[in-house]
Design an enzyme around this catalytic site. Structure first.
Site, short mmCIF file in Angstrom:
data_model
loop_
_atom_site.label_atom_id
_atom_site.label_comp_id
_atom_site.label_asym_id
_atom_site.label_seq_id
_atom_site.Cartn_x
_atom_site.Cartn_y
_atom_site.Cartn_z
CG HIS A 126 -1.94 -1.13 1.16
ND1 HIS A 126 -2.66 -1.56 2.24
CD2 HIS A 126 -2.35 -1.91 0.12
CE1 HIS A 126 -3.45 -2.58 1.88
NE2 HIS A 126 -3.27 -2.80 0.61
CG ASN A 225 -4.99 -9.70 14.52
OD1 ASN A 225 -4.15 -8.83 14.27
ND2 ASN A 225 -6.27 -9.45 14.51
#
Ligand code: NAD
Length: 254
Positions: A126, A225
């Protein structure tokens, strides 16, 4: 996940790291929260405060471009001094020791490079918010040269070479994914035998397609996570824990 299960999962992760031939580390905004940069989707994350500016709106509207640059410099004021944390350091050690071939990141903060991972081993899906680029000719511009004229004189940056619009070198929603990083990320994913997704909600595509591609190609998938992700059911190992303390345990630093 209770404490015992977490401890067992961390031990299993350490074994998998020892046994693998070629790992790929894939990171999201969660790796940088311990450096003080908020993620997007946690409570209090950036999106709970403001909606993202779509690429098409940036290109179409001067007011949106002004808003994007205002936000950028406000963010820099708040997070510009962020330093890599212990999670970044553990990943850098994995690359240095040849355990991980590359880091594929959705992050735009440059902290993997700052932690010592060589530039050519960080694949940025990104882009990067620590510099800017002309949207036409792709010439690079430094933020120091944009900040003063924008904040003090209200001047929007414009490319001095081709007259194009200048934007941070990030990929906005609605903007095409960068071809070369996508190609390299695919190649690395196909070549690994262990794919480790760290600190990503795994909901932003096409980036979140890489863990699934790794599985399809026969690699093992680990997800680290603190919250559940939609790909947990596809993983060989899910560790629901804080990143820094976990990585410190699986990658001893001395
Ligand atoms: P996300 O915000 O969607 O997900 C981050 C995940 O990390 C969440 O599920 C959260 O529970 C978890 N997490 C946060 N801190 C953690 C910690 N200390 N330990 C364990 N888990 C933790 O982020 P994403 O999946 O990367 O996708 C959002 C997009 O946001 C990306 O495209 C990225 O470009 C962009 N982004 C980047 C930055 C950055 O560069 N630092 C910051 C915000 C957003």
């Amino acid at each position: 996940m209770d404490e015992l299960a977490r401890r067992q999962a961390i031990e299993e992760f350490a074994d998998m790291l020892r046994d693998c031939d070629r790992a790929v580390v894939f990171t999201g905004a969660g790796i940088s929260t311990e450096s003080g940069i908020p993620d997007f989707r946690s409570p209090g994350g950036i999106w709970t405060k403001m909606a993202p500016i779509m690429y098409q709106d940036f290109v179409a509207s001067e007011e949106m471009r002004r808003e994007a640059w205002r936000r950028k410099f406000a963010m820099d004021e708040a997070f510009g001094a962020a330093q890599p944390n212990v999670g970044h350091a553990a990943i850098a050690a994995m690359v240095r020791r040849g355990i991980a071939s590359v880091v594929i990141t959705q992050n735009i903060d440059g902290l993997h490079q700052a932690s010592g991972v060589p530039d050519d081993k960080v694949i940025e899906l990104h882009g990067n918010t620590t510099y800017a680029k002309c949207l036409e000719c792709e010439h690079r511009f430094e933020l120091e040269d944009i900040r003063g004229p924008f904040l003090e004189e209200g001047k929007l940056p414009k490319c001095g070479y081709c007259g194009g619009m200048v934007k941070t070198a990030t990929i906005s929603f609605g903007q095409a994914m960068p071809e070369e990083p996508m190609r390299r990320a695919q190649e690395e994913t196909e070549a690994c035998d262990l794919f480790i997704a760290i600190g990503s909600s795994l909901v932003v595509y096409p980036a979140a397609g890489f863990p699934l591609l790794a599985k399809e190609c026969g690699a093992k998938l680990v997800i680290l996570n603190r919250e559940e992700t939609p790909l947990d059911g596809d993983a060989d190992l899910v560790i629901r824990a804080e990143i820094g303390p976990t990585m410190k345990r699986v990658v001893p630093m001395n």
